[in-house]
Design an enzyme around this catalytic site. Sequence first.
Site, PDB file in Angstrom:
ATOM      1  N   VAL A   1      -3.427   9.041  -3.920  1.00 36.68           N
ATOM      2  CA  VAL A   1      -2.517   8.619  -4.985  1.00 36.68           C
ATOM      3  C   VAL A   1      -3.208   8.705  -6.342  1.00 36.68           C
ATOM      4  O   VAL A   1      -2.611   9.157  -7.330  1.00 36.68           O
ATOM      5  CB  VAL A   1      -2.006   7.190  -4.715  1.00 36.68           C
ATOM      6  CG1 VAL A   1      -1.250   6.654  -5.921  1.00 36.68           C
ATOM      7  CG2 VAL A   1      -1.111   7.174  -3.487  1.00 36.68           C
TER       8      VAL A   1
ATOM      9  N   LEU B   1      -7.451   6.046   3.017  1.00 38.89           N
ATOM     10  CA  LEU B   1      -7.634   7.086   2.007  1.00 38.89           C
ATOM     11  C   LEU B   1      -6.393   7.320   1.167  1.00 38.89           C
ATOM     12  O   LEU B   1      -6.377   8.227   0.327  1.00 38.89           O
ATOM     13  CB  LEU B   1      -8.030   8.404   2.691  1.00 38.89           C
ATOM     14  CG  LEU B   1      -9.400   8.400   3.379  1.00 38.89           C
ATOM     15  CD1 LEU B   1      -9.601   9.680   4.161  1.00 38.89           C
ATOM     16  CD2 LEU B   1     -10.517   8.231   2.361  1.00 38.89           C
ATOM     17  N   ARG B   2      -5.344   6.512   1.383  1.00 33.55           N
ATOM     18  CA  ARG B   2      -4.129   6.719   0.599  1.00 33.55           C
ATOM     19  C   ARG B   2      -4.394   6.486  -0.886  1.00 33.55           C
ATOM     20  O   ARG B   2      -3.845   7.180  -1.738  1.00 33.55           O
ATOM     21  CB  ARG B   2      -3.009   5.810   1.096  1.00 33.55           C
ATOM     22  CG  ARG B   2      -1.700   6.031   0.354  1.00 33.55           C
ATOM     23  CD  ARG B   2      -0.569   5.197   0.918  1.00 33.55           C
ATOM     24  NE  ARG B   2      -0.104   5.711   2.186  1.00 33.55           N
ATOM     25  CZ  ARG B   2      -0.179   5.060   3.330  1.00 33.55           C
ATOM     26  NH1 ARG B   2      -0.698   3.845   3.364  1.00 33.55           N
ATOM     27  NH2 ARG B   2       0.264   5.582   4.444  1.00 33.55           N
ATOM     28  N   ALA B   3      -5.241   5.524  -1.206  1.00 34.65           N
ATOM     29  CA  ALA B   3      -5.523   5.244  -2.608  1.00 34.65           C
ATOM     30  C   ALA B   3      -6.186   6.441  -3.285  1.00 34.65           C
ATOM     31  O   ALA B   3      -5.880   6.763  -4.438  1.00 34.65           O
ATOM     32  CB  ALA B   3      -6.422   4.013  -2.718  1.00 34.65           C
TER      33      ALA B   3
ATOM     34  N   ASP C   1       0.812  -1.216   0.000  1.00 40.50           N
ATOM     35  CA  ASP C   1       0.000   0.000   0.000  1.00 40.50           C
ATOM     36  C   ASP C   1       0.846   1.265   0.000  1.00 40.50           C
ATOM     37  O   ASP C   1       0.385   2.328  -0.420  1.00 40.50           O
ATOM     38  CB  ASP C   1      -0.933  -0.009   1.216  1.00 40.50           C
ATOM     39  CG  ASP C   1      -1.892   1.163   1.203  1.00 40.50           C
ATOM     40  OD1 ASP C   1      -2.672   1.265   0.241  1.00 40.50           O
ATOM     41  OD2 ASP C   1      -1.860   1.970   2.141  1.00 40.50           O
TER      42      ASP C   1
END
Length: 722
Positions: A280, A275-277, A194
Amino acid sequence: MSDVRYPFTAIVGMADLRLGLLLNAVSPAVGGVLVRGEKGTAKSTMVRALAGLLPSIATVDGCRFACDPAGPDPQCPDGAHDGGASSRRPAELVELPVGVSEDRIVGSLDLERALSEGVKAYEPGLLARAHRGVLYIDEVNLLQDHVVDLLLDAAAMGRSYVEREGVSVRHAARFLLVGTMNPEEGELRPQLLDRFGLTVEIAATREPVERAEVVRRRLSYDADPAAFADRFAAEERALAERITAARELLPRVELTDAALRQITAVCAAFEVDGLRADIVMARTAVALAAWAGRTEVLAEDVRKAAELALPHRRRRNPFDAPGLDEEQLDRVLEEHAEPEPEEPQEPEEDPDPEGGPEGEGPEGDGPPDGGPDGGGGGAPEPSGQDGPDGPPAEVTDGPAPDDSPAPQPVPLQPPSPARETAPVAAGDPYRTRLFAVDGTGRGAQGRRSPAETDSGHTIRARRPRGRLARLHLSATLRAAAPHQLARGRSSRALVLHKDDFREQVRQGRESNLVLFVVDASGSMAARQRMTAVKGAVLSLLMDAYQRRDKIGMITFRGAGAELALPPTSSVEVGAARLESLPTGGRTPLAAGLLRAHEVLRVERLRDPDRRPLLVVVTDGRATGARDAVAQSHRAAGLLAGQGVASVVLDCESGPVRLGLARTLADRLRATAVTLDELRADGVASLVRDSRGGGHRGEHRPTVSASASASASASASASRKAA
């Protein structure tokens, strides 16, 4: 080896990898790219070639941390750089070796100078060198977990922190992070996956024409690297200029509310964690628009960003392959697309009140009589119609209905030497008890058996072996204290000599080689039984994945034993081999144990520090020879004499049990556990190995007293309930 890099534009195919690397070159905030692919697919070649395309950087003269003169790091260990001289140099490509230590990555303090001279002498590490350049990690899946954590934390925060022995050093560390890996050698943990912004799957082309062009170009490069590079110099310059132009355009790209809604809707629909996706994907979509020369993010940018940023975030367990359902992606994007403005429509002319054109009836449905040619109410009857009762009986050229069909020949099948049962699916995996090798090892860091490691708790001190890395302060002071008068100490300062220094010895956990020896004979062929056995082995495979072990698998059935999976870090391959495992035939137990002895002998030569754990999955039966049982006992004694830590998973079932697996465990000096006892939630404490004492000693894993009591109580309760 030539110093001339292979040109980026000379690489054939691999459009997704090319795009992923270029997007990170345009916007390093994307978070790097993980390249997954089989061996020999030019992963490393393309990454190294990318460094030659990056714009040169301006640095402060004399700064070891590549500070930008236009915005120097206020916390730079080399001090403030206000008004200092500067120069330009190419962006640096820093390659991280697999066996790198933590000190080499973040830098280290010269403890001997700090204690002897009273100065803080800090030596920058690889993160400092990679600042504003490319940090390339080949075989990132083989790095130790704590090393990968350091790298990914620095990549996420853009800063490296060194906190040791009361000295604090911080410096900027912003770089393009690129990792390559071969999935056959093991996967990264989902938490680490991730942290990479994008991932790209690559494979060698199967088109002969493309493969021929790849070989042709490689041979041409090897023959004359400089001349080959000159052929692509113009294309390289054009690509470098496009990267620079996209970087300049990037701040002006607008991420509209409609595009942002699509991004968040896609991430929610695919149920990615955190919420990293979303972040990104937003950065990637903006970089895609800049790369295309646009100042607005379009739906096509969002779709491509999802294809690059989401597949590796979809894994839910270690055996899931990264992937993305493209039909679902298109459906979500369409549902959340910005509606197009409706165009005003002109009013339609009134229809003819008399109906359709001339010759049609009032309803405009055809001729007045209803037939296509006005001749009747329906379709013409087909030829051969024999009246209102329907068509006559069909006439054929075959035999009369009462004739018997001719007998068909039956194909002959060659006789099978042993009846084989088709593979059955494995049961659902579960959390298993912990099996650990006794003593203290020195293997690669992991999460199974006790070992001396770079991380962990300090257990003692010793004289340094090589360069001093982790000072044991109290032990150093105790070693120096008795000699102060003899050394003429005249002030409050402590007089230290090199022989006084002591380093910490830390104990953590190591990974092991877990070798499965699985009985696939006819005695294991009952479908429900084999489903439970495969579920147990799958559970142990998942446990090995989580503890970062290497695994291997031997199966025995019929006439002998087979190394179904050579020792590897890829438990995914092990799960696939287990799923397709057929059963049937005799039970050559001795052949399986002897094959295990040979595999462990070879692995001991390859990696003497990695200790093995043998897991024998059997009901204890041995057939195929007159003295099959005696042969299996002799093979078990051979393994026990080598000090191999072993566990026997007793698969015997039914109301009458012969206890053969328990007898085998005694010969192996191993612990025997049933399928029911394997579950971690069925026993109060964990399984630990005992008896052996040392790295090379005799090992015999046994169940601890509390575990035995719990197991006995559980068995007693089961008998009472029955």
